[in-house]
Design a protein around this motif. Structure first.
Motif, PDB file in Angstrom:
ATOM      1  N   LEU A 148       4.835 -22.758  15.869  1.00  0.00           N
ATOM      2  CA  LEU A 148       5.205 -23.202  17.219  1.00  0.00           C
ATOM      3  C   LEU A 148       5.704 -22.028  18.057  1.00  0.00           C
ATOM      4  O   LEU A 148       5.391 -21.919  19.251  1.00  0.00           O
ATOM      5  N   VAL A 149       6.486 -21.144  17.442  1.00  0.00           N
ATOM      6  CA  VAL A 149       6.996 -19.978  18.166  1.00  0.00           C
ATOM      7  C   VAL A 149       5.862 -19.032  18.517  1.00  0.00           C
ATOM      8  O   VAL A 149       5.762 -18.529  19.648  1.00  0.00           O
ATOM      9  N   LEU A 154       7.557 -23.314  22.453  1.00  0.00           N
ATOM     10  CA  LEU A 154       8.977 -23.614  22.618  1.00  0.00           C
ATOM     11  C   LEU A 154       9.518 -22.958  23.890  1.00  0.00           C
ATOM     12  O   LEU A 154      10.702 -22.644  23.975  1.00  0.00           O
ATOM     13  N   LYS A 155       8.638 -22.762  24.865  1.00  0.00           N
ATOM     14  CA  LYS A 155       9.029 -22.171  26.142  1.00  0.00           C
ATOM     15  C   LYS A 155       8.631 -23.103  27.268  1.00  0.00           C
ATOM     16  O   LYS A 155       7.586 -23.756  27.210  1.00  0.00           O
ATOM     17  N   GLU A 159       8.120 -27.233  25.456  1.00  0.00           N
ATOM     18  CA  GLU A 159       9.081 -27.675  24.444  1.00  0.00           C
ATOM     19  C   GLU A 159       9.363 -29.167  24.550  1.00  0.00           C
ATOM     20  O   GLU A 159       9.719 -29.801  23.567  1.00  0.00           O
ATOM     21  N   ARG A 160       9.174 -29.763  25.747  1.00  0.00           N
ATOM     22  CA  ARG A 160       9.366 -31.202  25.886  1.00  0.00           C
ATOM     23  C   ARG A 160       8.334 -31.957  25.065  1.00  0.00           C
ATOM     24  O   ARG A 160       8.662 -32.943  24.386  1.00  0.00           O
ATOM     25  N   VAL A 162       6.823 -30.816  22.436  1.00  0.00           N
ATOM     26  CA  VAL A 162       7.109 -30.587  21.016  1.00  0.00           C
ATOM     27  C   VAL A 162       8.093 -31.634  20.498  1.00  0.00           C
ATOM     28  O   VAL A 162       7.884 -32.237  19.432  1.00  0.00           O
ATOM     29  N   ILE A 187      14.376 -26.063  15.546  1.00  0.00           N
ATOM     30  CA  ILE A 187      13.934 -25.885  16.931  1.00  0.00           C
ATOM     31  C   ILE A 187      15.135 -25.822  17.867  1.00  0.00           C
ATOM     32  O   ILE A 187      15.204 -24.969  18.761  1.00  0.00           O
ATOM     33  N   CYS A 188      16.114 -26.712  17.669  1.00  0.00           N
ATOM     34  CA  CYS A 188      17.300 -26.729  18.536  1.00  0.00           C
ATOM     35  C   CYS A 188      18.163 -25.487  18.330  1.00  0.00           C
ATOM     36  O   CYS A 188      18.827 -25.030  19.263  1.00  0.00           O
ATOM     37  N   GLN A 191      16.103 -22.971  20.355  1.00  0.00           N
ATOM     38  CA  GLN A 191      16.043 -23.304  21.775  1.00  0.00           C
ATOM     39  C   GLN A 191      17.044 -24.433  22.058  1.00  0.00           C
ATOM     40  O   GLN A 191      16.710 -25.618  21.957  1.00  0.00           O
ATOM     41  N   CYS A 194      16.537 -27.872  23.916  1.00  0.00           N
ATOM     42  CA  CYS A 194      15.829 -28.995  23.303  1.00  0.00           C
ATOM     43  C   CYS A 194      16.778 -30.151  22.976  1.00  0.00           C
ATOM     44  O   CYS A 194      16.314 -31.284  22.784  1.00  0.00           O
ATOM     45  N   THR A 197      16.408 -32.544  25.740  1.00  0.00           N
ATOM     46  CA  THR A 197      15.127 -33.237  25.612  1.00  0.00           C
ATOM     47  C   THR A 197      15.197 -34.313  24.543  1.00  0.00           C
ATOM     48  O   THR A 197      14.630 -35.403  24.700  1.00  0.00           O
TER      49      THR A 197
END
Length: 351
Positions: A148-149, A154-155, A159-160, A162, A187-188, A191, A194, A197
């Protein structure tokens, strides 16, 4: 020559040849800095292949596996390791063509199955299909996170999708899989935005309780329990939008809250941790109330008291009747700590 060089060094005098070399080195440094800054600032959808960590082996395997760094491109994953392929190749014949074609056909079948499953789960964009194939086709959460990165997912707004795809995948499992919770935490951690989100995604899910299946409600409840226990951003304050009462609650809402609180009360060995978990949610409500009113002296506790009353009502009406709430059990101890943390004047009258 040596005397002249020592004199120049003493007087801090540089030779023309050294100055030319220094200027060249400075220009090279500027070029390298520009390349690094360009790679770092490339956002999703505009990033070049050179800015990603693409290995030489990935380029060699394009025909067999595809391009994982291209959104919407076909990709067969990394489920076939080199050692397994080599062993199968030696046993398939002198040239190993039979085993290679077998591996490719198996990977193609798995890819096709993932794409069919993505359509079934209404992944209606190339981005969501790519995220779905990464989450469902990875070997573990670290493998999924790295992909994902690398894909720049995740940018920005990506990221929403994801987070929403992750929760949808978790909700559709036949039984709860902690893999999704570990991936969400990872992920959190990378980022922090998230977390918001996640909150919005859960609020959208709460609106669908009437049409939600019981298994989906149980799965997302266990996922939320794991995220709340982790304490990175979410807390029980996310439940404030659920209307908890004696008669008007839907069956799926009751299942969701029952699984959530049962999982939470079974997760702690110290009742003080349970108390801290509930108090963190009430404190979060007060902080939001202070930011919205801007008055630090006279702050009504409507938000926190309303959340306390709702949670205490559910605890006393439903969780108290749980078969796990037996005497001298850790569940009973944690249950009492949770009820005490939710105490208000109205609750004292009920008890």
């Amino acid at each position: 020559y040596m005397i002249g060089a020592m004199t120049d060094l003493k007087n801090n005098k540089r030779r023309k040849k050294d100055e030319a070399i220094g200027q060249k080195m400075a220009s090279y440094r500027k070029i390298v800095v520009r390349i690094k800054s360009t790679s770092a600032n490339n956002s999703f959808g505009r990033s070049s292949d050179a800015s990603m960590r693409i290995k030489l082996q990935d380029v060699k395997d394009i025909e067999a596996k595809g391009r994982w760094w291209k959104v919407g491109a076909k990709w067969r994953g990394n489920q076939f390791h080199d050692d397994v392929s080599d062993t199968a190749g030696t046993s398939g014949g002198a040239n190993g063509t039979g085993s290679t074609s077998g591996s490719q056909s198996a990977s193609e079948k798995e890819e096709d199955a993932l794409l069919v499953l993505a359509s079934k789960y209404r992944m209606n964009t190339d981005l969501r299909r790519s995220i779905f194939c990464i989450i469902m086709g990875s070997t573990d959460c670290e493998d999924a996170f790295e992909k994902l990165v690398r894909g720049g997912m995740l940018k920005g707004k990506a990221e929403r999708d994801v987070i929403r795809v992750l929760i949808e995948c978790c909700s559709q499992e036949k039984s709860y899989n902690p893999y999704y919770a570990h991936l969400a935490n990872r992920i959190c951690e990378y980022q922090p935005s998230c977390n918001f989100t996640l909150r919005l995604t859960y609020w959208d899910a709460f609106k669908q309780f009437d049409s939600m299946k019981a298994r989906k409600a149980a799965n997302i409840a266990k996922l939320l329990a794991h995220l709340v226990c982790n304490g990175r951003g979410l807390n029980l304050n996310v439940l404030k939008v659920i209307e908890i009462d004696n008669d008007g609650m839907s069956e799926k809402a009751i299942i969701f809250l029952m699984v959530l609180f049962t999982t939470l009360l079974e997760s702690f060995d110290d009742p003080l941790q349970v108390t801290g978990l509930f108090e963190a949610a009430f404190a979060s409500s007060k902080k939001k109330r202070k930011r919205s009113t801007g008055d630090e002296d006279d702050l009504p506790d409507d938000d926190s008291d309303g959340l306390k009353e709702s949670l205490s009502l559910f605890l006393l009406q439903y969780v108290k009747a749980s078969p796990k709430n037996v005497k001298k059990s850790q569940f009973r101890t944690n249950f009492k700590a949770a009820v005490k943390a939710c105490e208000t004047d109205e609750l004292d009258m009920m008890m």
